[in-house]
Design an enzyme around this catalytic site. Structure first.
Site, PDB file in Angstrom:
ATOM      1  N   ASP A  21       5.206   1.702  -1.298  1.00 53.16           N
ATOM      2  CA  ASP A  21       3.917   1.814  -1.963  1.00 53.16           C
ATOM      3  C   ASP A  21       3.810   3.230  -2.533  1.00 53.16           C
ATOM      4  O   ASP A  21       4.373   4.178  -1.978  1.00 53.16           O
ATOM      5  CB  ASP A  21       2.795   1.553  -0.953  1.00 53.16           C
ATOM      6  CG  ASP A  21       1.428   1.833  -1.530  1.00 53.16           C
ATOM      7  OD1 ASP A  21       1.042   1.156  -2.498  1.00 53.16           O
ATOM      8  OD2 ASP A  21       0.757   2.757  -1.019  1.00 53.16           O
TER       9      ASP A  21
ATOM     10  N   TYR B  10       0.601   4.830  -4.437  1.00 53.45           N
ATOM     11  CA  TYR B  10      -0.689   5.501  -4.270  1.00 53.45           C
ATOM     12  C   TYR B  10      -1.102   5.508  -2.796  1.00 53.45           C
ATOM     13  O   TYR B  10      -1.325   4.466  -2.195  1.00 53.45           O
ATOM     14  CB  TYR B  10      -1.768   4.792  -5.085  1.00 53.45           C
ATOM     15  CG  TYR B  10      -1.587   4.869  -6.580  1.00 53.45           C
ATOM     16  CD1 TYR B  10      -2.077   5.958  -7.305  1.00 53.45           C
ATOM     17  CD2 TYR B  10      -0.933   3.861  -7.277  1.00 53.45           C
ATOM     18  CE1 TYR B  10      -1.915   6.021  -8.685  1.00 53.45           C
ATOM     19  CE2 TYR B  10      -0.771   3.924  -8.654  1.00 53.45           C
ATOM     20  CZ  TYR B  10      -1.265   5.007  -9.353  1.00 53.45           C
ATOM     21  OH  TYR B  10      -1.107   5.067 -10.717  1.00 53.45           O
TER      22      TYR B  10
ATOM     23  N   ARG C  52     -11.666   6.054  -4.123  1.00 54.10           N
ATOM     24  CA  ARG C  52     -10.461   5.311  -3.739  1.00 54.10           C
ATOM     25  C   ARG C  52     -10.816   3.938  -3.165  1.00 54.10           C
ATOM     26  O   ARG C  52     -10.204   2.921  -3.506  1.00 54.10           O
ATOM     27  CB  ARG C  52      -9.680   6.137  -2.717  1.00 54.10           C
ATOM     28  CG  ARG C  52      -8.519   5.404  -2.035  1.00 54.10           C
ATOM     29  CD  ARG C  52      -7.427   5.021  -2.997  1.00 54.10           C
ATOM     30  NE  ARG C  52      -6.238   4.556  -2.259  1.00 54.10           N
ATOM     31  CZ  ARG C  52      -5.247   3.890  -2.800  1.00 54.10           C
ATOM     32  NH1 ARG C  52      -5.268   3.591  -4.089  1.00 54.10           N
ATOM     33  NH2 ARG C  52      -4.213   3.518  -2.077  1.00 54.10           N
TER      34      ARG C  52
ATOM     35  N   SER D  25       4.210  -0.990  -6.755  1.00 49.21           N
ATOM     36  CA  SER D  25       2.853  -0.491  -6.936  1.00 49.21           C
ATOM     37  C   SER D  25       1.944  -1.433  -7.702  1.00 49.21           C
ATOM     38  O   SER D  25       2.386  -2.203  -8.557  1.00 49.21           O
ATOM     39  CB  SER D  25       2.914   0.845  -7.690  1.00 49.21           C
ATOM     40  OG  SER D  25       1.642   1.390  -7.891  1.00 49.21           O
ATOM     41  N   ASN D  26       0.639  -1.307  -7.406  1.00 48.44           N
ATOM     42  CA  ASN D  26      -0.389  -1.939  -8.232  1.00 48.44           C
ATOM     43  C   ASN D  26      -0.429  -1.328  -9.627  1.00 48.44           C
ATOM     44  O   ASN D  26      -0.857  -1.975 -10.581  1.00 48.44           O
ATOM     45  CB  ASN D  26      -1.768  -1.761  -7.591  1.00 48.44           C
ATOM     46  CG  ASN D  26      -2.060  -2.757  -6.496  1.00 48.44           C
ATOM     47  OD1 ASN D  26      -1.515  -3.856  -6.471  1.00 48.44           O
ATOM     48  ND2 ASN D  26      -2.939  -2.383  -5.568  1.00 48.44           N
TER      49      ASN D  26
END
Length: 223
Positions: free
Chosen positions: A8, A10, A40, A117-118
């Site tokens: 991941d 972030y 966040r 990642s998103n």
């Protein structure tokens, strides 16, 4: 089969609280940390909601919309130019101190590392290059490819399809418990990065394979 690590980005490799210093210059130290944490949380909430609704927008849109919401919710009074500066800062957040050394050791051990990642591939590439981490990764796998977000089971399958790895040989490395649970449900092994004593894991009865306090502990625990 080779061991494959899906990192991941972030919050795990890249410190999303790297905006606090800039926020402090706008709001003062007392309000900056609260604003950053709420931003966040709302960013992730928006990604969850868009995923469930199947109304996809880029992760950067979730980030921008969350900033606007928190600015209004907290009555922070950030101006449009200040918000743009914060969004620009979000594209160049710093890496955690342990990231580079840990990734170098994993590479030397012959373990394949991917960024997962998103965020879009372009955004993640910019982040990793700015943090001098890009050379440690075989590839970047973005959830944008299938227009959804973690922890949708389809994004974990997308990673396997793109990396050529198998569930039993794949580890998710993440500081986000929702991501760890999502990968566990998909049959992966998982390493939860618990960077602080205060960090809490969701009490769902689905536990990480291992828990580490630093990325530097991965090399001795991944098998």
């Amino acid at each position: 089969m080779l061991t494959t690590l899906a990192f991941d980005v972030y919050g795990t490799l890249i410190d999303t609280q790297g905006v606090v210093s800039l926020l402090s210059s706008y709001l003062g130290d007392d309000k900056a940390q609260e604003f950053s944490s709420r931003w966040r949380d709302k960013q992730l909430e928006y990604s969850f909601r868009r995923g469930l609704m199947q109304q996809y927008e880029d992760f950067a849109v979730c980030t921008k919309d969350a900033l606007l919401f928190i600015n209004n919710e907290l009555g922070a009074g950030l101006t449009a130019p200040q918000q743009e500066e914060l969004l620009e800062k979000y594209r160049s957040l710093p890496a955690f101190d342990d990231a580079k050394t840990a990734l170098s050791k994993l590479n030397s051990a012959g373990i394949e590392c991917f960024a997962f990642s998103n965020g879009s591939a372009d955004a993640v590439t910019e982040l990793l290059e700015g943090a001098e981490l890009s050379r440690y990764f075989k590839d970047i796998v973005s959830c944008k490819d299938i227009k959804s977000f973690k922890p949708n089971p389809q994004v974990y399958q997308h990673f396997l399809d793109k990396s050529g790895s198998k569930e039993q040989n794949t580890w998710l490395i993440s500081s986000n418990s929702f991501d760890i649970i999502g990968a566990s449900a998909a049959g992966w092994k998982t390493a939860w990065v618990k960077r602080s004593r205060e960090a809490q894991f969701d009490p769902w009865g689905i536990n990480p394979t291992i828990t580490v306090s630093s990325l530097s502990q991965l090399i001795e625990n991944i098998k």
